[in-house]
Design an enzyme around this catalytic site. Sequence first.
Site, PDB file in Angstrom:
ATOM      1  N   GLU A  23       9.348  -3.327  10.391  1.00  0.00           N
ATOM      2  CA  GLU A  23       9.619  -2.043   9.757  1.00  0.00           C
ATOM      3  C   GLU A  23       9.895  -0.993  10.953  1.00  0.00           C
ATOM      4  O   GLU A  23       9.276  -0.911  11.733  1.00  0.00           O
ATOM      5  CB  GLU A  23       8.406  -1.652   9.027  1.00  0.00           C
ATOM      6  CG  GLU A  23       8.611  -0.143   8.509  1.00  0.00           C
ATOM      7  CD  GLU A  23       7.551   0.181   7.381  1.00  0.00           C
ATOM      8  OE1 GLU A  23       6.681  -0.289   7.046  1.00  0.00           O
ATOM      9  OE2 GLU A  23       7.825   1.330   6.779  1.00  0.00           O
ATOM     10  N   LYS A  46      -0.731  -9.408   2.840  1.00  0.00           N
ATOM     11  CA  LYS A  46      -0.132  -8.719   4.131  1.00  0.00           C
ATOM     12  C   LYS A  46      -0.949  -8.106   4.827  1.00  0.00           C
ATOM     13  O   LYS A  46      -2.067  -7.369   4.143  1.00  0.00           O
ATOM     14  CB  LYS A  46       0.958  -8.019   3.569  1.00  0.00           C
ATOM     15  CG  LYS A  46       2.052  -7.428   4.781  1.00  0.00           C
ATOM     16  CD  LYS A  46       3.247  -6.745   4.439  1.00  0.00           C
ATOM     17  CE  LYS A  46       3.112  -5.445   3.758  1.00  0.00           C
ATOM     18  NZ  LYS A  46       2.178  -4.551   4.601  1.00  0.00           N
ATOM     19  N   ASP A  89       0.958  -1.123   0.089  1.00  0.00           N
ATOM     20  CA  ASP A  89      -0.054  -0.112   0.116  1.00  0.00           C
ATOM     21  C   ASP A  89       0.873   1.094   0.162  1.00  0.00           C
ATOM     22  O   ASP A  89       0.559   2.326  -0.064  1.00  0.00           O
ATOM     23  CB  ASP A  89      -1.199   0.062   1.077  1.00  0.00           C
ATOM     24  CG  ASP A  89      -0.280   0.061   2.492  1.00  0.00           C
ATOM     25  OD1 ASP A  89       0.778   0.008   2.688  1.00  0.00           O
ATOM     26  OD2 ASP A  89      -1.045  -0.055   3.496  1.00  0.00           O
ATOM     27  N   SER A  90       2.166   0.877   0.090  1.00  0.00           N
ATOM     28  CA  SER A  90       3.064   2.172  -0.329  1.00  0.00           C
ATOM     29  C   SER A  90       3.054   2.557  -1.588  1.00  0.00           C
ATOM     30  O   SER A  90       3.314   3.717  -2.073  1.00  0.00           O
ATOM     31  CB  SER A  90       4.417   1.656  -0.125  1.00  0.00           C
ATOM     32  OG  SER A  90       4.720   0.657  -0.935  1.00  0.00           O
TER      33      SER A  90
HETATM   34  O1  KIV Z   1       3.417  -1.043   1.484  1.00  0.00           O
HETATM   35  C1  KIV Z   1       4.717  -1.491   1.541  1.00  0.00           C
HETATM   36  O2  KIV Z   1       5.576  -1.166   0.769  1.00  0.00           O
HETATM   37  C2  KIV Z   1       5.061  -1.796   2.761  1.00  0.00           C
HETATM   38  C3  KIV Z   1       6.465  -2.294   3.080  1.00  0.00           C
HETATM   39  C4  KIV Z   1       7.190  -0.974   3.410  1.00  0.00           C
HETATM   40  C5  KIV Z   1       6.565  -3.018   4.414  1.00  0.00           C
HETATM   41  O3  KIV Z   1       4.359  -2.280   3.504  1.00  0.00           O
END
Ligand code: KIV
Length: 286
Positions: free
Chosen positions: A203, A135, A66-67
């Site tokens: 993280e 995740k 979700d980044s």
């Molecule tokens: O959204 C993402 O890329 C993440 C990672 C930074 C752990 O959750």
Amino acid sequence: MSPHDSQAKPERDTRLFGGTRTRRTTVHDIAAARDRGEKWPMLSVYDAMTASVFDEAGIPVLLVGDSMGNCHLGYDTTVPVTMDEVTLLSAAVVRGTKRAMVVGDLPFGSYQEGSVQALRSSTRLVKEAGVGAVKLEGGERSLPQTELLADSGIPVMAHLGLTPQSVNAMGYRVQGRGTKAAQQLVRDAKAAEDAGAFAVVLELVPAEVAAEVTQCLTVPTIGIGAGPHTDAQLLVWTDMAGMTGGKVPRFSKQYTDLRHVLGEAAEAFGNEVLSGAFPSEEHTFH
Ligand code: KIV
């Protein structure tokens, strides 16, 4: 050379779960890597073409994180990201890859209501996008969700430490500092493992605490800003490739300067259009 050498199996490449693998990474590959003490890399990525580059480079696990909120969709945080957005981009990453396990990130609001909501959201990611795992953020607080997903046959990756979906309550700072916070992190990680998570992302956690968590678990830990002792290392592709504009997190290493390279290419194109050098005869049909 013996007469049988030409038929002998090529020596097994132990890097990245076997360099000659032609199928997608599975949770069993990941567990076996942990048993062998083999480290592995993972990247967050959001589109088919970029994902295909990382797949061809042998990155065994790709996260459609979700980044994407900050790094792909132009939001300020991950909070506004929706299920529609994660589903669409996860499907693109699956289509762009042949070997990587693709993990779809459950966005804020898609699992916090409870386990049934988490199962509904995850089922959508598995069926519509074709992801191999999902995740979610939280250890003890996401226990019912992790348990039901794992019991339903959906591999779950837990995300602890800094959990950006809680940025409004937590801010962006190192987590797990001090004895109490470190103990809570270990409890969260154990809870996630006991509930059936196949891996745990840590993280922005002190390296010593990440090492302790890694020792307490049998499933692998995946560090991002968590030092060198985790089983895997995760970076966001735009940070790793120097594409991110502005400030890049201190834990992230830039392996190239793509923003500069692309900017120079665009400038050269612009200049050639202005001067009339492009298109030349070579790029023209008659
Ligand atoms: O959204 C993402 O890329 C993440 C990672 C930074 C752990 O959750």
